[in-house]
Design a protein around this motif. Structure first.
Motif, short mmCIF file in Angstrom:
data_model
loop_
_atom_site.label_atom_id
_atom_site.label_comp_id
_atom_site.label_asym_id
_atom_site.label_seq_id
_atom_site.Cartn_x
_atom_site.Cartn_y
_atom_site.Cartn_z
N SER A 39 9.95 2.34 -3.90
CA SER A 39 8.77 1.45 -3.93
C SER A 39 9.02 0.37 -4.97
O SER A 39 8.49 0.42 -6.09
N THR A 49 -6.57 -1.83 4.66
CA THR A 49 -6.44 -3.29 4.58
C THR A 49 -7.78 -3.94 4.30
O THR A 49 -8.84 -3.31 4.37
N ALA A 71 0.09 1.47 1.51
CA ALA A 71 0.57 2.71 2.15
C ALA A 71 1.32 3.55 1.14
O ALA A 71 1.87 3.05 0.16
N ASN A 72 1.36 4.87 1.39
CA ASN A 72 2.11 5.77 0.52
C ASN A 72 3.59 5.76 0.91
O ASN A 72 4.02 4.97 1.76
N GLY A 87 4.47 5.80 4.44
CA GLY A 87 3.96 4.71 5.25
C GLY A 87 2.57 4.94 5.80
O GLY A 87 2.14 4.25 6.73
N ARG A 88 1.83 5.87 5.22
CA ARG A 88 0.49 6.19 5.69
C ARG A 88 -0.54 5.90 4.61
O ARG A 88 -0.23 5.76 3.45
N GLY A 89 -1.80 5.87 5.06
CA GLY A 89 -2.91 5.75 4.13
C GLY A 89 -3.27 4.34 3.72
O GLY A 89 -4.12 4.15 2.85
N GLU A 90 -2.66 3.33 4.34
CA GLU A 90 -2.98 1.95 3.97
C GLU A 90 -4.40 1.59 4.41
O GLU A 90 -4.81 1.89 5.53
#
Length: 519
Positions: free
Chosen positions: A233, A359, A350-351, A354-357
């Motif tokens: 990251s 917007t 996102a974590n 790639g999840r949890g975003e």
């Protein structure tokens, strides 16, 4: 430079008041600026044999020249104390093991590792700043004696404060964060730190030990908001505990090392009257914007990066009634609303999987279910433009937002492009009709070459002519003259036209105030 520090020269007279263009400096600011200059120009082995009076005069001359070049002014008593301190340190170092004048900044890397060996970092983190400071003072005093490094009592206190900042705070950045004259901090590497003061970029008088030191500070910043910075990251948006906005990018994306950009959080809110006093807007602009915000017009603030869009948005928001429910949506919470009924929402990246975003569009859709009287978007820059447009056209009058554009007409074009990104296919005429119905006022703000941020245009959206949105400029700032050095001259002008929202202002009892602003 040799002529400026020639021995025997009398120090120039010190004026009691600063000259035009000079800023008053604090003692820490002056000392941080002057110490490396004194260390560079004076060698204890050679200059320590000079007569004390001549040496004091030479130091004083260099102090005055350096301060004048930097555009700074120092209160005479503080100046005398600094000159005396430099003289004492220079004479104390003469004949000793040191070959150069020691300063807290130069001593820190020499003793940092030894300090860390003598104190338990975990135990230090549990101590209060005062107790840890006392422990460090004892350790530093012993180490200075062991390594035959000469610092006076004031410099020891500065050195201990630097160690405390390094262990408990954000290291060298703490000094800049405490300086209210600094608006932006940019770390391009260990020895390349810049700040913005009064709209102008200038080098900062701080350095990091190495890239690992910069990386440690960056990791501490992101840890405060529950995020991480590493090769997986390498790019993070975060904020400090005081609300300052931070962007960090590290290798492999940043080729020359970790880079930190900080937009400082303004501790004092500014209103439209103060902006008029400072020359950011004219009194007529202040009056017009007060009417527009109070009369629940949908206002778009347009400008470039660092032009003052958020500051202006804060000032506009002060015209909102205290009994209205306001929902703010931002990537990093910066707005400082004073009303009692404010719901602040912030996006989430996102974590690692790639999840949890979450917007801005997600938050805007949710905000519409929260019964808001007004919606404020910190920055419109994507598909959320469509949802904002629909909200403005379905009863959420008085909404505010910002976007990046250089002219009012360009702001509308960018809005069209962002709506197109949402994948909704509309005939161009229909799309522009919706925009013209939603946006009432575009306020263009610009950071000019002299460093001052000015509102250059207040433009009204008055309807459609075929497929073209019709605009009417009400108030403007026009540059009349400029110089290569950055100085500009200009004037605020009014079109003296009757705004199309005059009837709306009359419904709120603001018609007389609007007439005065446009007179």
């Amino acid at each position: 430079m040799a002529a400026l520090i020639a021995f025997g020269r009398r120090p120039p007279p010190v004026t009691a008041l600063p000259r035009l263009g000079q800023r008053a400096a604090t003692r820490p600011q002056a000392q941080a600026l002057l110490q490396p200059v004194i260390a560079h120009h004076f060698d204890p082995a050679q200059d320590g044999n000079r007569p004390r009076g001549d040496l004091a005069a030479a130091i004083a001359a260099l102090v005055d020249t350096t301060l004048e070049t930097a555009g700074l002014w120092l209160e005479p008593r503080l100046r005398r104390d600094l000159v005396s301190g430099f003289l004492t340190a220079l004479l104390a170092a003469h004949g000793g093991a040191s070959t150069a004048l020691a300063t807290p900044a130069s001593v820190l890397p020499l003793i940092h590792a030894a300090v860390m060996d003598r104190i338990d970092p975990a135990a230090a983190a549990r101590m209060g700043r005062g107790e840890l400071g006392r422990r460090l003072t004892a350790i530093v005093t012993d180490l200075l004696a062991e390594q035959q490094l000469q610092l006076n009592a004031g410099e020891v206190r500065i050195l201990v404060a630097m160690l405390l900042d390094d262990m408990l705070g954000l290291g060298p950045l703490e000094t800049l964060l405490a300086d209210e004259s600094v608006n932006d901090i940019m770390v391009n590497g260990p020895a390349a730190v810049f700040v913005e003061r009064a709209g102008k970029l200038q080098p900062a008088n701080i350095i990091f030990r190495d890239n690992a030191h910069v990386m440690a500070v960056a990791a501490r910043i992101v840890a405060q908001v529950g995020r991480r910075i590493d090769e997986a990251s390498p790019l993070v948006d975060a904020r400090l505990l005081d609300g300052s906005r931070v962007n960090i990018i590290i290798p492999p994306l940043a080729i020359d090392g970790p880079t930190i950009s900080i937009r400082k959080f303004a501790k004092k809110t500014i209103d439209l009257d103060q902006m008029a006093t400072q020359g950011n807007i004219s009194p007529a602009m202040a009056g017009l914007l007060k009417v527009a915000a109070a009369a629940r017009l949908n206002i778009l603030v347009s400008g470039g990066t660092g032009s003052g869009k958020t500051t202006l948005l804060n000032a506009l928001s002060q015209q909102i009634d205290a009994d209205e429910r306001i929902v703010t949506i931002e990537d990093a919470a910066e707005l400082q609303l004073q009303q009692p009924h404010v719901v602040r929402l912030e996006t989430r990246p996102a974590n690692l999987e790639g999840r949890g975003e979450i917007t801005m569009r997600d938050l805007l859709k949710n905000a519409l279910r929260m019964r808001p009287d007004r919606i404020i978007l910190g920055e419109i820059r994507g598909v959320e433009a469509l949802d904002m447009l629909q909200a403005m056209n379905t009863g959420h009058d008085g909404s505010l937002g910002t976007l990046h554009a250089n002219r009012p007409r360009e702001a509308l074009s960018r809005l069209e492009n962002m709506i197109g990104m949402a994948g909704v296919v509309l005939p161009l005429g229909a799309l522009r009709t919706q925009i013209a119905a939603a946006i009432h006022l575009i306020v263009q703000i610009t950071r000019m070459r002299d460093g001052l941020r000015r509102v250059t245009s207040i433009t009204e959206v008055i309807g459609m002519d075929g497929d073209t949105i019709q605009l009417q400029e009400l108030l403007a700032y026009t540059i009349t003259n400029g110089t290569r050095s950055g100085q500009i001259q200009g004037e605020f002008t009014t079109s003296r036209r009757t705004p199309a929202f005059a009837d709306t202002a009359a419904c709120f009892g603001l018609d007389a105030q609007l007439a005065r602003a446009m007179a």
